[in-house]
Design an enzyme around this catalytic site. Structure first.
Site, PDB file in Angstrom:
ATOM      1  N   THR A 165      10.190  35.576 -14.745  1.00 26.94           N
ATOM      2  CA  THR A 165       9.757  34.286 -14.226  1.00 26.94           C
ATOM      3  C   THR A 165      10.934  33.364 -14.439  1.00 26.94           C
ATOM      4  O   THR A 165      11.853  33.706 -15.178  1.00 26.94           O
ATOM      5  CB  THR A 165       8.522  33.807 -15.041  1.00 26.94           C
ATOM      6  N   ARG A 193      -3.608  39.148  -7.522  1.00 28.51           N
ATOM      7  CA  ARG A 193      -3.610  38.776  -8.949  1.00 28.51           C
ATOM      8  C   ARG A 193      -2.756  37.508  -9.146  1.00 28.51           C
ATOM      9  O   ARG A 193      -1.671  37.391  -8.616  1.00 28.51           O
ATOM     10  CB  ARG A 193      -3.046  39.932  -9.774  1.00 28.51           C
ATOM     11  N   VAL A 194      -3.268  36.576  -9.927  1.00 28.49           N
ATOM     12  CA  VAL A 194      -2.511  35.360 -10.247  1.00 28.49           C
ATOM     13  C   VAL A 194      -2.375  35.267 -11.762  1.00 28.49           C
ATOM     14  O   VAL A 194      -3.353  35.454 -12.485  1.00 28.49           O
ATOM     15  CB  VAL A 194      -3.223  34.105  -9.690  1.00 28.49           C
ATOM     16  N   GLY A 217       5.930  35.797 -19.404  1.00 29.79           N
ATOM     17  CA  GLY A 217       5.376  36.960 -20.099  1.00 29.79           C
ATOM     18  C   GLY A 217       4.141  37.449 -19.378  1.00 29.79           C
ATOM     19  O   GLY A 217       3.908  37.097 -18.222  1.00 29.79           O
ATOM     20  N   GLY A 219       0.977  37.139 -18.127  1.00 31.76           N
ATOM     21  CA  GLY A 219       0.297  35.868 -17.938  1.00 31.76           C
ATOM     22  C   GLY A 219      -1.137  35.822 -18.403  1.00 31.76           C
ATOM     23  O   GLY A 219      -1.630  34.761 -18.818  1.00 31.76           O
TER      24      GLY A 219
HETATM   25  N1  ASP Z   1       3.988  35.020 -16.516  1.00 30.57           N
HETATM   26  C1  ASP Z   1       4.205  35.661 -15.249  1.00 30.57           C
HETATM   27  C2  ASP Z   1       2.913  36.184 -14.728  1.00 30.57           C
HETATM   28  O1  ASP Z   1       2.099  36.647 -15.513  1.00 30.57           O
HETATM   29  C3  ASP Z   1       5.180  36.770 -15.300  1.00 30.57           C
HETATM   30  C4  ASP Z   1       6.362  36.574 -16.197  1.00 30.57           C
HETATM   31  O2  ASP Z   1       6.576  35.526 -16.742  1.00 30.57           O
HETATM   32  O3  ASP Z   1       7.120  37.495 -16.375  1.00 30.57           O
HETATM   33  O4  ASP Z   1       2.714  36.184 -13.542  1.00 30.57           O
END
Ligand code: ASP
Length: 296
Positions: A165, A193-194, A217, A219
């Site tokens: 991200t 998916r969100v 991370g 999410g």
């Molecule tokens: N946090 C983001 C998500 O879960 C992914 C990421 O930060 O790597 O969509």
């Protein structure tokens, strides 16, 4: 004249970055982040608003193709990208987000448009793309995307460590705190998916006189901990410093079985960049002389 503190912090995602230590990927990212953090700092030094600086940061990080957001995003299980982004202003608590957009080149600009030109906070899917298109924001087709994780080989091992991200938090010399986050989501995520990135309070939060936070991370865990909001609340209500507050929230995410990291800056320009993975692409610089650029 009194000099008020200011500062800016960016991230390009947390994950198992140690697996890239034999490639040139980390040095390439560090070189990019080093240049970016200095140009963002210069903007703040010249009086730019925190909102414009986090927007400028997110656009650069989305467009560079080095991180799993914007151009560098990987497709979902259905074979196309779905991008999420959010932005928040700490002085007004105004916020805007988009989720599962497929056409807008810079999801952060779509999120900012939602914040500034609609009565809504979160717009999703084709209607969010249409809103961005109608506002004249640049659109792209599938050929624009050059998934950074696929080219780095992570595509073969889609798992919870395959994340990424981008985000930015800033404090300007007027005392305004802002946060922005943008993502392609977890690698090979299920279509529809969100994650936390477009959820105000989970992936992004900012409140003047308190802090601004952007997370990265897996999410689902950051949503369940209301991670970005929780950091701000701990600073505001418990009087914790930014290191303690962000460290505590990361420890709670760890206890749930989640992983990732976050960047946070407070109203004096102090910042924290905790993570529980083997690395997090990150850079920070403030007006009291602290400057960090690192991946591992
Ligand atoms: N946090 C983001 C998500 O879960 C992914 C990421 O930060 O790597 O969509």
């Amino acid at each position: 004249m009194q000099q008020f503190p200011f500062g800016v912090v960016v991230h390009g995602g947390a994950g198992d970055l140690a697996r890239y230590s034999t490639t040139n990927r980390l040095s390439e990212a560090e070189a990019f982040l080093s240049q970016l953090i200095d140009s963002l700092y210069t903007s703040l030094d010249q009086g730019a608003a925190a909102l414009d600086v986090v927007t400028q940061a997110a656009i650069a990080l989305e467009d560079c193709g080095l991180f799993h957001a914007g151009k560098g995003s990987s497709p979902t299980s259905a074979g196309y990208v779905e991008l999420d982004a959010s932005i928040m202003e700490g002085n007004t608590l105004c916020a805007g987000s988009v989720a599962a957009v497929r056409e807008v080149r810079n999801p952060i600009l779509a999120a900012r448009h939602v914040m500034e030109s609609t009565n809504h906070v979160l717009m999703v899917g084709a209607e969010a793309d249409a809103l961005a298109r109608d506002a004249g924001l640049a659109t792209v087709d599938a050929s624009w995307f050059t998934p950074c994780d696929i080219s780095a080989g992570a595509w073969q091992v889609p798992d919870s460590s395959s994340t990424g991200t981008i985000g930015a938090v800033a404090l300007d010399a007027q005392g305004n705190l802002c946060a922005a986050t943008s993502t392609g989501g977890t690698l090979y995520k299920r279509a529809g998916r969100v994650g936390d990135s477009p959820i105000i309070g989970a992936g992004t939060y900012a409140r003047n006189t308190v802090a601004a936070v952007s997370c990265t991370g897996v999410g689902e865990y950051f949503i369940r901990e209301a991670a970005a909001y929780q950091v701000c609340s701990r600073v505001q209500l418990l009087g914790e410093n930014i290191l303690a507050a962000s460290g505590y929230v990361m420890s709670q995410i760890d206890k749930l079985g989640g992983s990732g990291g976050m960047i946070a800056i407070d109203s004096r320009g102090a910042f924290a960049m905790p993570y529980s993975t083997t690395g997090m692409y990150r850079a920070a610089r403030n007006s009291v002389g602290n400057r960090i650029v690192a991946c591992l």
